[in-house]
Write a protein that holds these residues in place. Structure first.
Motif, PDB file in Angstrom:
ATOM      1  N   LYS A 234      36.934 -13.010 -15.006  1.00 50.86           N
ATOM      2  CA  LYS A 234      36.604 -12.587 -16.361  1.00 50.86           C
ATOM      3  C   LYS A 234      35.709 -11.349 -16.296  1.00 50.86           C
ATOM      4  CE  LYS A 234      34.293 -15.390 -19.095  1.00 50.86           C
ATOM      5  NZ  LYS A 234      33.886 -16.697 -19.569  1.00 50.86           N
ATOM      6  N   ASN A 235      34.664 -11.435 -15.469  1.00 46.12           N
ATOM      7  CA  ASN A 235      33.745 -10.314 -15.299  1.00 46.12           C
ATOM      8  C   ASN A 235      34.047  -9.583 -13.996  1.00 46.12           C
ATOM      9  OD1 ASN A 235      32.168 -11.067 -17.629  1.00 46.12           O
ATOM     10  ND2 ASN A 235      31.393 -12.751 -16.383  1.00 46.12           N
ATOM     11  N   LYS A 236      33.425  -8.429 -13.856  1.00 49.71           N
ATOM     12  CA  LYS A 236      33.658  -7.640 -12.640  1.00 49.71           C
ATOM     13  C   LYS A 236      33.032  -8.351 -11.431  1.00 49.71           C
ATOM     14  CE  LYS A 236      33.121  -3.075 -10.789  1.00 49.71           C
ATOM     15  NZ  LYS A 236      32.044  -2.189 -10.470  1.00 49.71           N
ATOM     16  N   ILE A 237      33.828  -8.492 -10.365  1.00 48.09           N
ATOM     17  CA  ILE A 237      33.313  -9.110  -9.135  1.00 48.09           C
ATOM     18  C   ILE A 237      32.535  -8.051  -8.361  1.00 48.09           C
ATOM     19  CG2 ILE A 237      33.965 -10.162  -6.923  1.00 48.09           C
ATOM     20  CD1 ILE A 237      34.661 -12.002  -9.157  1.00 48.09           C
ATOM     21  N   LYS A 238      31.313  -8.383  -7.973  1.00 50.28           N
ATOM     22  CA  LYS A 238      30.547  -7.383  -7.216  1.00 50.28           C
ATOM     23  C   LYS A 238      30.395  -7.733  -5.739  1.00 50.28           C
ATOM     24  CE  LYS A 238      25.796  -9.002  -7.982  1.00 50.28           C
ATOM     25  NZ  LYS A 238      24.506  -8.669  -8.558  1.00 50.28           N
ATOM     26  N   ALA A 239      30.503  -9.018  -5.418  1.00 50.30           N
ATOM     27  CA  ALA A 239      30.256  -9.403  -4.033  1.00 50.30           C
ATOM     28  C   ALA A 239      31.121 -10.573  -3.615  1.00 50.30           C
ATOM     29  CB  ALA A 239      28.792  -9.797  -3.860  1.00 50.30           C
ATOM     30  N   VAL A 240      31.256 -10.702  -2.293  1.00 50.90           N
ATOM     31  CA  VAL A 240      31.881 -11.898  -1.757  1.00 50.90           C
ATOM     32  C   VAL A 240      30.952 -12.442  -0.674  1.00 50.90           C
ATOM     33  CG1 VAL A 240      33.301 -10.578  -0.126  1.00 50.90           C
ATOM     34  CG2 VAL A 240      33.984 -12.869  -0.730  1.00 50.90           C
ATOM     35  N   SER A 241      30.786 -13.766  -0.678  1.00 49.11           N
ATOM     36  CA  SER A 241      29.987 -14.414   0.354  1.00 49.11           C
ATOM     37  C   SER A 241      30.948 -15.216   1.227  1.00 49.11           C
ATOM     38  CB  SER A 241      28.952 -15.341  -0.291  1.00 49.11           C
ATOM     39  OG  SER A 241      28.176 -15.979   0.701  1.00 49.11           O
ATOM     40  N   GLY A 243      31.437 -18.100   2.924  1.00 48.72           N
ATOM     41  CA  GLY A 243      30.760 -19.400   3.009  1.00 48.72           C
ATOM     42  C   GLY A 243      29.284 -19.163   2.788  1.00 48.72           C
ATOM     43  N   CYS A 244      28.444 -19.947   3.487  1.00 48.28           N
ATOM     44  CA  CYS A 244      27.006 -19.672   3.430  1.00 48.28           C
ATOM     45  C   CYS A 244      26.581 -18.841   4.622  1.00 48.28           C
ATOM     46  CB  CYS A 244      26.208 -20.982   3.442  1.00 48.28           C
ATOM     47  SG  CYS A 244      26.020 -21.732   1.816  1.00 48.28           S
ATOM     48  N   PHE A 245      27.352 -18.926   5.705  1.00 52.76           N
ATOM     49  CA  PHE A 245      26.872 -18.372   6.983  1.00 52.76           C
ATOM     50  C   PHE A 245      27.237 -16.908   7.210  1.00 52.76           C
ATOM     51  CE2 PHE A 245      29.931 -17.566  10.439  1.00 52.76           C
ATOM     52  CZ  PHE A 245      31.092 -17.701   9.706  1.00 52.76           C
ATOM     53  N   GLY A 246      28.316 -16.436   6.547  1.00 57.99           N
ATOM     54  CA  GLY A 246      28.897 -15.155   6.945  1.00 57.99           C
ATOM     55  C   GLY A 246      28.330 -13.912   6.299  1.00 57.99           C
ATOM     56  N   GLY A 247      27.435 -14.084   5.334  1.00 57.14           N
ATOM     57  CA  GLY A 247      26.801 -12.942   4.692  1.00 57.14           C
ATOM     58  C   GLY A 247      27.537 -12.434   3.459  1.00 57.14           C
ATOM     59  N   PHE A 248      26.852 -11.541   2.734  1.00 52.91           N
ATOM     60  CA  PHE A 248      27.409 -10.945   1.511  1.00 52.91           C
ATOM     61  C   PHE A 248      28.066  -9.611   1.825  1.00 52.91           C
ATOM     62  CE2 PHE A 248      23.574 -13.234  -0.168  1.00 52.91           C
ATOM     63  CZ  PHE A 248      24.244 -14.165  -0.941  1.00 52.91           C
ATOM     64  N   MET A 249      29.212  -9.383   1.200  1.00 52.41           N
ATOM     65  CA  MET A 249      29.897  -8.107   1.389  1.00 52.41           C
ATOM     66  C   MET A 249      30.176  -7.497   0.020  1.00 52.41           C
ATOM     67  SD  MET A 249      33.274  -7.598   3.731  1.00 52.41           S
ATOM     68  CE  MET A 249      34.541  -7.915   2.518  1.00 52.41           C
ATOM     69  N   LYS A 250      30.078  -6.165  -0.046  1.00 46.58           N
ATOM     70  CA  LYS A 250      30.422  -5.467  -1.286  1.00 46.58           C
ATOM     71  C   LYS A 250      31.936  -5.478  -1.450  1.00 46.58           C
ATOM     72  CE  LYS A 250      27.185  -2.284  -3.079  1.00 46.58           C
ATOM     73  NZ  LYS A 250      26.455  -1.069  -2.968  1.00 46.58           N
ATOM     74  N   ILE A 251      32.385  -5.487  -2.691  1.00 45.13           N
ATOM     75  CA  ILE A 251      33.827  -5.451  -2.926  1.00 45.13           C
ATOM     76  C   ILE A 251      34.328  -4.016  -2.794  1.00 45.13           C
ATOM     77  CG2 ILE A 251      35.618  -5.715  -4.699  1.00 45.13           C
ATOM     78  CD1 ILE A 251      34.769  -8.405  -3.686  1.00 45.13           C
ATOM     79  N   LYS A 252      35.221  -3.818  -1.826  1.00 44.54           N
ATOM     80  CA  LYS A 252      35.903  -2.525  -1.703  1.00 44.54           C
ATOM     81  C   LYS A 252      37.381  -2.831  -1.837  1.00 44.54           C
ATOM     82  CE  LYS A 252      32.457  -0.618   1.447  1.00 44.54           C
ATOM     83  NZ  LYS A 252      32.155  -0.396   2.860  1.00 44.54           N
ATOM     84  N   LYS A 253      37.946  -2.396  -2.952  1.00 42.40           N
ATOM     85  CA  LYS A 253      39.316  -2.821  -3.266  1.00 42.40           C
ATOM     86  C   LYS A 253      40.340  -2.431  -2.211  1.00 42.40           C
ATOM     87  CE  LYS A 253      38.996  -3.690  -8.104  1.00 42.40           C
ATOM     88  NZ  LYS A 253      39.248  -3.315  -9.470  1.00 42.40           N
ATOM     89  N   MET A 274      35.940 -17.434   1.014  1.00 35.09           N
ATOM     90  CA  MET A 274      35.385 -16.322   0.245  1.00 35.09           C
ATOM     91  C   MET A 274      34.918 -16.821  -1.109  1.00 35.09           C
ATOM     92  SD  MET A 274      38.311 -13.583   1.372  1.00 35.09           S
ATOM     93  CE  MET A 274      37.593 -12.036   0.891  1.00 35.09           C
ATOM     94  N   ILE A 275      33.595 -16.725  -1.298  1.00 31.71           N
ATOM     95  CA  ILE A 275      33.010 -17.115  -2.578  1.00 31.71           C
ATOM     96  C   ILE A 275      32.733 -15.827  -3.353  1.00 31.71           C
ATOM     97  CG2 ILE A 275      31.123 -18.355  -3.701  1.00 31.71           C
ATOM     98  CD1 ILE A 275      30.729 -19.912  -1.041  1.00 31.71           C
ATOM     99  N   PHE A 276      33.431 -15.647  -4.461  1.00 31.78           N
ATOM    100  CA  PHE A 276      33.288 -14.406  -5.235  1.00 31.78           C
ATOM    101  C   PHE A 276      32.138 -14.522  -6.234  1.00 31.78           C
ATOM    102  CE2 PHE A 276      37.615 -14.373  -3.663  1.00 31.78           C
ATOM    103  CZ  PHE A 276      37.722 -13.078  -3.188  1.00 31.78           C
ATOM    104  N   ILE A 277      31.362 -13.449  -6.321  1.00 35.10           N
ATOM    105  CA  ILE A 277      30.189 -13.441  -7.189  1.00 35.10           C
ATOM    106  C   ILE A 277      30.329 -12.298  -8.183  1.00 35.10           C
ATOM    107  CG2 ILE A 277      27.656 -13.219  -7.196  1.00 35.10           C
ATOM    108  CD1 ILE A 277      27.932 -14.056  -4.116  1.00 35.10           C
ATOM    109  N   ASP A 278      30.210 -12.585  -9.470  1.00 33.78           N
ATOM    110  CA  ASP A 278      30.394 -11.507 -10.448  1.00 33.78           C
ATOM    111  C   ASP A 278      29.059 -10.855 -10.805  1.00 33.78           C
ATOM    112  OD1 ASP A 278      29.162 -12.895 -12.524  1.00 33.78           O
ATOM    113  OD2 ASP A 278      31.044 -13.624 -13.380  1.00 33.78           O
TER     114      ASP A 278
END
Lengths: 371, 134
Positions: A234-241, A243-253, A274-278
């Protein structure tokens, strides 16, 4: 999905014709690697266990899928347990094991009865003199780690052990043991039977702020844009995690999801959870959840992880409550690095990833919270 | 060793609702495991309880996937409704409330387990109905 293909004991039949050495060759040729996160070549692991002489050997199927955001093994157990069980039998046949185990996480205990019935059926049909026992996990994330799983089955606290010795040489009760993930063992059966089995396909567990969460199968190298098209948000996704262990990554399409590309961002893909964070969420808030997770799940054996994860939680809380300064962020980074560098096993060694990648890629989220 | 200790403990946990000192002493003698070691194992795993529990055990999922989908609201509501904090048992001994790391229902978040059975896509209305059933 490829993972749903049934092998109906024909893969075991073929394995018997190939012989143990032939099976190893086949696994190498088909490019079968571990799907628990480490991507270690399965044939090489089995070769060590086969070549280590012992009166007894063991096979463990790791169904302790504990990484938050991961639910692919649950799908396999529900939809294609037969093929996974056949993979266990092939492993037992190849290395010469008679006693096998499925370590089923406690949270999946509701799948146990049906799984037990399938095990009985398949062993009977196979005619092999092999047993497969279900070990009922009791809620410990660390038991997904292979040395901890072994300790747990032996009736100990699930503490991680120093390696070497590696389990294929010295595992359960000091005997050669192979530990393979649910997805790996299912792939073993399929890769032996089907010549067109595609080793590049991976299961992705996709969740978070998305409209179509679920388990999807994509080839390695799939573009981020394709994944986003499938899950929609619904909203713009800004990050993906990861799981808990692998760190946050910026979304690069345009990014292709490969091991190298994810490493470049300072992240680890693990089992592709991949846990997507908006954009309505602050990374510090998600980090607070992850910090609590690490504090709760640290097994307590080594000091840097046991104490370090508590200190990291305190410091993230400090940021969240608006009590931190820029200098505190520097300390936070230093602390996270220290925990990672000095911890004994993969849990502590990854316990700072969410902080290091959060500070690297989402510094502005942290700055918003500073006093 | 033929008998798997963790499975023995799980059976006791299932049957008695917790692993009492008496049960531990029995297991210790039967399987020849020192009581101190047994205590160490029983207190290592989150699902083993060494104190009497409520009739039903609720385990709220605390994963980021659930947190990003209103998981905190679910936790807050359960605490308010049951009038207890996470980790405690209600006065009438009906429910014990816990939080777990992840129950693997991330595609149906937020979620929880009630006596090991998953309840997913939770809303406050849905929880009210579930609590009434028990």
């Amino acid at each position: 999905m490829q993972i749903e293909l049934k092998t109906s004991l024909k893969a075991l039949e073929k394995a018997k014709k190939l012989g143990p050495k032939g099976v190893l060759k086949r696994l190498d040729k088909m490019g079968v690697v571990g799907r628990g996160g480490a991507s270690f070549p399965t044939g090489r692991k089995w070769k060590i266990a086969l070549e280590t002489s012992s009166d007894e050997k063991f096979v463990i199927c790791n169904a302790d899928e504990g990484e938050p955001g991961t639910f692919k093994d649950k799908l396999i157990i529900k939809k294609n347990a037969e093929t996974m069980i056949e993979g266990i039998l092939i492993a037992a046949y190849t290395i010469g094991a008679k006693r096998c185990f499925i370590y089923l996480r406690g949270e999946y205990d509701h799948l146990r009865i049906e799984l037990e019935t399938k095990i009985k059926e398949i062993i009977k049909k196979s005619g092999l003199a092999v047993t497969i026992e279900i070990i009922r996990g009791a809620g410990a994330y660390i038991c997904g780690e292979e040395t901890s799983i072994i300790q747990s089955i032996m009736g100990n606290r699930g503490h991680a052990m120093y390696k070497p010795p590696y389990p294929p040489v010295e595992g359960l009760w000091g005997k050669p043991t192979i530990v393979n993930n649910v997805e790996t063992l299912t792939g073993v059966s399929q890769s032996i039977l089907f010549d067109d089995w595609d080793s590049s396909l991976r299961l992705f567990s996709l969740s978070g702020n998305v409209e179509n969460p679920g388990v999807y199968e994509f080839p390695l190298g799939v573009k981020m844009s394709k994944i986003l098209d499938v899950v929609r948000s619904k909203n713009k996704i800004k990050a993906v995690s990861f799981g808990c262990f692998g760190g946050f990554m910026k979304i690069k399409k345009n990014m292709e999801i490969t091991h190298e590309n994810i490493c470049k961002e300072g992240c680890q893909h693990g089992a592709f959870s991949m846990i997507f964070i908006d954009e309505t969420h602050n990374i510090v808030d998600v980090s607070y959840t992850i910090a609590k997770f690490y504090t709760y799940e640290s097994c307590g054996k080594c000091t840097p992880c046991r104490e370090g994860t508590i200190r990291l939680l305190e410091r993230i809380k400090q940021v969240k409550e608006g009590k931190a300064t820029k200098k505190d962020l520097e300390l936070l980074k230093e602390f996270a690095e220290h925990v990672q560098e000095t911890s004994l096993c993969g849990l502590g060694q990854s316990a700072g990833n969410y902080i290091l990648t959060g500070l690297k890629h989402f510094k502005s989220d942290y700055l918003e919270y500073l006093k | 060793m033929d008998k798997i200790l963790i499975n023995v403990l799980k059976e006791v946990q299932d049957n008695d609702g917790y692993i009492s000192e008496k049960a531990m002493k029995n297991i210790s003698v039967k399987y020849n495991v020192p009581l101190a070691k047994l205590y160490g194992v029983a207190t290592f795993y989150a699902m083993f309880k060494i104190e009497k529990q409520g009739e039903h055990i609720i385990e709220i999922c605390g994963s980021p996937s659930c947190m990003l989908n209103n998981g905190q609201k679910i936790e807050d509501f359960l605490e308010k409704e049951l009038k207890i904090e996470v980790g405690k048992t209600t006065k009438n001994k009906k429910f014990s409330l816990y939080k777990t790391s992840c129950i693997g229902c991330c595609d149906e978040a937020p979620a929880m387990l009630m006596d090991g059975k998953p309840y997913t896509n939770l809303t406050i209305e849905k929880i009210k109905k579930i609590l009434k059933k028990y």
